[in-house]
Design an enzyme around this catalytic site. Structure first.
Site, PDB file in Angstrom:
ATOM      1  CG  ASP A  76      -2.017  -1.059   1.102  1.00 45.76           C
ATOM      2  OD1 ASP A  76      -2.472  -1.322  -0.014  1.00 45.76           O
ATOM      3  OD2 ASP A  76      -2.412  -1.630   2.140  1.00 45.76           O
ATOM      4  CG  ASN A 150      -5.917   6.045   0.622  1.00 45.27           C
ATOM      5  OD1 ASN A 150      -6.678   5.868  -0.335  1.00 45.27           O
ATOM      6  ND2 ASN A 150      -5.036   5.148   1.002  1.00 45.27           N
TER       7      ASN A 150
END
Length: 302
Positions: A76, A150
């Site tokens: 990630d 995000n």
């Protein structure tokens, strides 16, 4: 006779992973064989042992010039790093997951040959993902700006003490409380930090902003989902110690007491290359390994 235009793909990988280096070698060999040029960051080239024909460039605005795609291999953190470059270059990112969850990834390490084939054929769709722009003010002055794909989180600066904040939406106060922090997220980020803090999962095609308190000491500290046109605000109380702003868990800025963080829909989206047309619900079940035994629906399971 028309001479075909040269094609260039930018590649980014987690050079500290042996699996990444093996995957990089597979992709490099496959793409070079098909006549596609490859470009990498000069700082990472020595760790990867690239063959001749791979161009190493310094990080900067010109690094992505002429590239049609960014191939990113890693977990990630590496995918978020790739998203930074994708936004800067204005080209789509195709992620290959070498970590655990990898919601931003479109392929797994077993799919490398398929990735080569799809890139060569330009057989992928491009999807826009909403970002957020972040402004930090102190006494009305802008002291910092940033962005995130995000989330942007306002967190306590020390482990021993909570941070006291006032939250607001569209210039109006909503609630004040002590907490470990507040996450302001996009739908893409709803399955990341905001999810861990108890926020809702929001489908990526939904345009919205999320505000999720972290371990708040308050009667009303529920996650909020607002319009994409709203402005989320988190103000650090004067009486509290300094806080810390994190953007995508990668970039940080110290917040003095009284600082106000404003979060709004970003001007520049991140482009993601998609190989699959499967619904997000299928991705959700796969990535989180959710139990679905007993489902008797009629939807195609392929």
């Amino acid at each position: 006779m028309t001479v075909p235009a040269e094609r260039t793909v930018f590649m980014l990988a987690h050079t500290g992973r042996e699996a990444a280096l093996q995957s990089v070698q597979c992709l490099v060999e496959g793409l070079l064989k098909e006549g596609i040029k490859l470009r990498v960051l000069a700082a990472e080239a020595p760790d990867m042992g690239f063959p001749e024909g791979v161009e190493a460039v310094p990080l900067g605005p010109a690094a992505g010039e002429g590239c049609e795609l960014i191939l990113v291999l890693g977990g990630d953190g590496t995918l978020l790093r790739g998203a930074e470059l994708a936004r800067e270059f204005g080209v789509p990112m195709l992620g290959v997951n070498l970590g655990r969850v990898g919601f931003l990834a479109e392929a797994e390490r077993d799919d490398l040959q398929k990735v080569v084939q799809r890139v060569v054929a330009k057989d992928y769709e491009v999807e826009e993902r909403m970002t957020i722009d972040v402004v930090v003010r102190e006494d009305g002055r802008v002291i910092h700006t940033d962005w995130a794909l995000n989330e942007a989180s306002v967190e306590k600066g020390s482990r021993e003490r909570m941070i006291e904040v006032v939250t607001g939406v569209d210039g109006r106060p909503v609630s004040s409380f002590g907490c470990d922090g507040v996450v302001c997220a996009t739908p893409t980020g709803s399955t990341a930090y905001a999810f861990s803090a108890g926020g809702p999962v929001v489908w990526p095609e939904v345009e919205a902003l999320l505000m999720v308190p972290i371990s708040a000491h308050a009667l009303f500290a529920r996650p909020l989902v607002t319009s994409p046109h709203s402005v989320l605000e988190v103000q650090v109380q004067q009486r509290t110690p300094h806080g810390v702003l994190w953007c995508d868990g990668r970039r940080t800025f110290e917040l003095p007491p009284g600082a106000r963080v404003e979060v709004r829909k970003g001007h520049n989206p991140v482009l993601l290359a998609r190989l699959h047309r499967a619904p997000f619900s299928k991705r959700l079940v796969h990535k989180f390994q959710l139990p679905v035994t007993g489902w008797r629906g009629t939807a195609d399971e392929d």
